[in-house]
Scaffold this active site. Structure first.
Site, PDB file in Angstrom:
ATOM      1  N   GLU A 242     -16.783  -4.573   4.712  1.00 48.62           N
ATOM      2  CA  GLU A 242     -15.781  -3.351   4.737  1.00 48.62           C
ATOM      3  C   GLU A 242     -16.613  -2.239   4.978  1.00 48.62           C
ATOM      4  OE1 GLU A 242     -12.516  -3.453   4.501  1.00 48.62           O
ATOM      5  OE2 GLU A 242     -13.167  -5.644   4.656  1.00 48.62           O
TER       6      GLU A 242
ATOM      7  N   ASN B 217     -12.527  -7.016  11.926  1.00 47.92           N
ATOM      8  CA  ASN B 217     -11.544  -7.911  11.403  1.00 47.92           C
ATOM      9  C   ASN B 217     -10.327  -7.413  11.603  1.00 47.92           C
ATOM     10  OD1 ASN B 217     -10.018  -9.599   9.602  1.00 47.92           O
ATOM     11  ND2 ASN B 217     -10.328  -8.317   7.933  1.00 47.92           N
TER      12      ASN B 217
ATOM     13  N   GLY C 176       0.995  -1.065   0.237  1.00 46.46           N
ATOM     14  CA  GLY C 176      -0.060   0.010  -0.010  1.00 46.46           C
ATOM     15  C   GLY C 176       0.854   1.384   0.218  1.00 46.46           C
TER      16      GLY C 176
ATOM     17  N   ASP D 188       1.902  -3.058   8.592  1.00 48.14           N
ATOM     18  CA  ASP D 188       1.790  -1.730   9.248  1.00 48.14           C
ATOM     19  C   ASP D 188       1.159  -1.955  10.741  1.00 48.14           C
ATOM     20  OD1 ASP D 188      -0.889  -2.423   8.699  1.00 48.14           O
ATOM     21  OD2 ASP D 188      -1.160  -0.459   7.666  1.00 48.14           O
TER      22      ASP D 188
ATOM     23  N   ARG E 140      -1.402   8.419   3.795  1.00 49.91           N
ATOM     24  CA  ARG E 140      -1.659   9.357   5.044  1.00 49.91           C
ATOM     25  C   ARG E 140      -0.359   9.704   5.727  1.00 49.91           C
ATOM     26  NH1 ARG E 140      -6.961   6.097   7.179  1.00 49.91           N
ATOM     27  NH2 ARG E 140      -5.750   4.554   5.954  1.00 49.91           N
TER      28      ARG E 140
ATOM     29  N   ARG F 158      32.949   9.780  20.615  1.00 51.63           N
ATOM     30  CA  ARG F 158      32.574   9.255  19.066  1.00 51.63           C
ATOM     31  C   ARG F 158      33.547   8.683  18.144  1.00 51.63           C
ATOM     32  NH1 ARG F 158      33.426  13.118  14.788  1.00 51.63           N
ATOM     33  NH2 ARG F 158      34.752  14.781  15.946  1.00 51.63           N
TER      34      ARG F 158
HETATM   35  C1  UD1 Z   1      -8.005  -4.270   5.819  1.00 51.28           C
HETATM   36  C2  UD1 Z   1      -9.315  -5.272   5.661  1.00 51.28           C
HETATM   37  C3  UD1 Z   1     -10.370  -5.050   6.981  1.00 51.28           C
HETATM   38  C4  UD1 Z   1      -9.339  -4.939   8.204  1.00 51.28           C
HETATM   39  C5  UD1 Z   1      -8.258  -4.034   8.251  1.00 51.28           C
HETATM   40  C6  UD1 Z   1      -7.464  -4.254   9.281  1.00 51.28           C
HETATM   41  C7  UD1 Z   1      -9.418  -5.720   3.320  1.00 51.28           C
HETATM   42  C8  UD1 Z   1     -10.259  -5.523   2.014  1.00 51.28           C
HETATM   43  N1  UD1 Z   1      -9.981  -5.230   4.564  1.00 51.28           N
HETATM   44  O1  UD1 Z   1      -8.721  -2.745   5.483  1.00 51.28           O
HETATM   45  O2  UD1 Z   1     -11.329  -5.514   6.850  1.00 51.28           O
HETATM   46  O3  UD1 Z   1     -10.417  -4.514   9.215  1.00 51.28           O
HETATM   47  O4  UD1 Z   1      -7.507  -4.459   6.867  1.00 51.28           O
HETATM   48  O5  UD1 Z   1      -6.469  -3.337   9.454  1.00 51.28           O
HETATM   49  O6  UD1 Z   1      -8.524  -6.698   3.491  1.00 51.28           O
HETATM   50  N2  UD1 Z   1      -2.157  -3.804   0.668  1.00 51.28           N
HETATM   51  C9  UD1 Z   1      -1.348  -4.229  -0.543  1.00 51.28           C
HETATM   52  N3  UD1 Z   1      -1.758  -4.108  -1.855  1.00 51.28           N
HETATM   53  C10 UD1 Z   1      -2.956  -3.784  -1.905  1.00 51.28           C
HETATM   54  C11 UD1 Z   1      -3.640  -3.513  -1.032  1.00 51.28           C
HETATM   55  C12 UD1 Z   1      -3.489  -3.196   0.457  1.00 51.28           C
HETATM   56  O7  UD1 Z   1      -0.342  -4.811  -0.179  1.00 51.28           O
HETATM   57  O8  UD1 Z   1      -3.552  -3.647  -3.291  1.00 51.28           O
HETATM   58  C13 UD1 Z   1      -1.601  -3.746   1.854  1.00 51.28           C
HETATM   59  C14 UD1 Z   1      -1.446  -2.572   2.591  1.00 51.28           C
HETATM   60  O9  UD1 Z   1      -0.075  -2.132   2.407  1.00 51.28           O
HETATM   61  C15 UD1 Z   1      -1.804  -2.736   4.088  1.00 51.28           C
HETATM   62  C16 UD1 Z   1      -2.786  -3.956   3.979  1.00 51.28           C
HETATM   63  O10 UD1 Z   1      -2.692  -4.446   2.702  1.00 51.28           O
HETATM   64  O11 UD1 Z   1      -0.717  -3.218   4.706  1.00 51.28           O
HETATM   65  C17 UD1 Z   1      -4.126  -3.557   4.426  1.00 51.28           C
HETATM   66  O12 UD1 Z   1      -4.662  -2.702   3.330  1.00 51.28           O
HETATM   67  P1  UD1 Z   1      -5.454  -1.512   3.733  1.00 51.28           P
HETATM   68  O13 UD1 Z   1      -5.721  -0.796   2.129  1.00 51.28           O
HETATM   69  O14 UD1 Z   1      -4.876  -0.577   4.528  1.00 51.28           O
HETATM   70  O15 UD1 Z   1      -6.580  -2.228   4.138  1.00 51.28           O
HETATM   71  P2  UD1 Z   1      -7.838  -1.626   5.100  1.00 51.28           P
HETATM   72  O16 UD1 Z   1      -8.921  -0.545   4.650  1.00 51.28           O
HETATM   73  O17 UD1 Z   1      -6.954  -1.231   6.240  1.00 51.28           O
HETATM   74 MG    MG Z   2      -5.152  -0.401   6.727  1.00 51.08          MG
END
Ligand code: UD1
Ligand code: MG
Length: 443
Positions: free
Chosen positions: A150, A165, A11, A100, A15, A328
């Protein structure tokens, strides 16, 4: 049972408003991602695949994990599919977690893997959180998990659900491969959601087991720098607590910053506003701080460091440093050395019992046992082009305010008078004074 893990970290982390990938941001001296991988390994995971973006892909090997580049971020389900394509089918368990979530621990990972055993196709971690919340909601039917919705796709009744979740799953590998192959992106974000695999598995008659997180704080995801600061505080409290349990006194943990993998001996006392980092090793009964910074420092037993900084350097037993000293660049102080206020020591070796108590610069110097360096002494090591060495023997008296023009050697038992500017080597036992310093008649 073989357990492999997929860590989602591609991701953009919008933010964070940063040029650095989110999971590479520092948390108590390590990138966030490091903590997630540590916890996975502690839970017995044998192989880790990290789904990366281009920037992270370049760095991922530093973490001992295999990077799988996801060129376009089309959702968590897509990210898992790409990782599975890079993994040889083995038929064990696949843990899925996010990069993360640095506050997770091995217990959560072990618990979810254990719960996935015994005929379950999937176990997933759930948490109770205060509403409103952006987490995906756990929808149950007759008490069993039916699907995850979601927040962006949820209706008002679903948004009232406070069971969410956490984003940590243990899948049966075969079931995961099948479910991920069937995911679609007909939702609010036009993404392939991994969370849709839950309803898919339930529809095909498979069992899904929820595992409640004992503390929701452990599964908090970091989205911005305010989250990061809160996580840092929590992690630092954990690190301090661990050393306090091991016999270190920390006067105020809230103003003490520690890093993972430090060694600190028992009965050492750390006073406020002190940070210790980068694999430092501290002996027993040391007194550190207040207002001190140690990075890659190696200290023996009974060392005192007051209001001072030590970087990439070492000090032997009973050595005392500060206040307001700066040690140092690979400086090595032996035992019983005394470095006093406003003294800088750079890339120098000080033998046992050397004293430099006030207002001194020692750079590129080697100083023999029991030599006393008077107040205001400067090793003039830089000639405008290169750094030169100052060699001082044992039992030497360097008078106050001496300038030693390097390269220069001062022999054992020699003496320089106050205010001397020493431009030539001084033989053992010789006394010199003046500017430029000249031999004094023997007493
Ligand atoms: C996701 C979950 C949600 C959960 C939450 C917990 C999904 C659809 N939703 O939401 O149910 O409550 O995590 O924190 O899974 N990432 C990738 N590639 C992508 C998209 C995301 O590697 O194409 C990674 C991001 O870097 C991140 C993680 O997946 O580390 C979660 O993605 P994010 O978009 O933050 O999902 P949330 O909206 O937090
Ligand atoms: Mg997230």
């Amino acid at each position: 049972m073989s357990v492999r893990a997929i860590v989602l970290a591609a991701g953009k982390g919008t933010r964070m408003k940063s040029d650095t990938a989110k999971v590479l941001h520092d948390l108590c001296g390590r990138p966030m991602l490091w903590y997630v991988l540590q916890a996975l390994r502690a839970a017995g995971v044998t192989e880790i695949f990290v789904v990366t973006n281009a920037e992270l892909q370049e760095r991922v090997s530093e973490f001992g994990a295999t990077g799988v580049l996801q060129k376009e971020q089309l959702g968590t389900g897509h990210a898992v599919r790409i990782a599975l394509d890079a993994m040889k089918p083995e038929g064990g368990r696949v843990l899925v977690a996010c990069g993360d979530m640095p506050l997770v621990n091995a217990e959560i990972f072990s618990a979810v893997v254990a719960a996935s055993d015994g005929g379950n196709a999937l176990a997933l971690v759930t948490a109770r959180v205060p509403l409103p919340s952006s987490f995906g909601r756990i929808v149950r039917r007759n008490g069993s998990v039916e699907r995850i919705v979601e927040a962006r796709d949820a209706g008002s009744a679903e948004l009232e659900i406070d069971e969410v979740n956490a984003g940590i799953y243990a899948f049966d590998e075969g079931a995961l491969r099948e479910a991920v192959g069937r995911l679609r992106n007909d939702n609010a974000q036009k993404e392939f959601y991994l969370t849709d695999a839950v309803a898919d598995l339930v529809r095909s008659g498979k069992r899904v087991a929820p595992v409640a997180a004992s503390d929701p704080a452990h599964v908090i995801g970091i989205n911005d720098r305010a989250d990061l600061a809160l996580a840092r505080r929590e992690m630092n409290i954990r690190l301090c607590a661990q050393h306090m349990r091991d016999g270190v006194t920390i006067v105020n943990p809230l103003s003490t910053s520690l890093e993972p993998e430090l060694k600190i001996g028992r009965d050492t006392v750390i006073y406020p506003n002190t940070s210790i980092g980068r694999l430092s090793e501290i002996g027993e009964r040391c007194m550190l701080g207040p207002n001190s910074r140690l990075s890659n420092a190696r200290l023996g037993d009974d060392v005192t460091v007051r209001e001072s900084s030590i970087f990439d350097s070492s000090a032997g037993d009973r050595t005392s440093i500060g206040p307001y000293a700066h040690i140092r660049n690979d400086s090595r102080l032996a035992q019983d050395v005394r470095i006093g206020n406003f003294v800088e020591v750079k890339n120098s070796r000080l033998a046992r019992g050397v004293k430099a108590s006030h207002l001194t610069y020692l750079g590129d110097a080697e100083i023999g046992e029991e030599t006393n360096i008077g107040a205001g002494t400067i090793t003039c090591n830089y000639d405008g082009k290169k750094k030169n060495k100052t060699l001082i023997g044992r039992d030497v008296m360097i008078g106050s305010n001496t300038s030693l023009i390097a390269p220069i050697t001062i022999g054992d038992g020699a003496l320089t008078g106050a205010g001397s500017v020493v431009t030539k080597d001084v033989p053992p036992g010789q006394r010199v004074a003046g500017n430029p310093a000249k031999p004094l008649p023997n007493k």
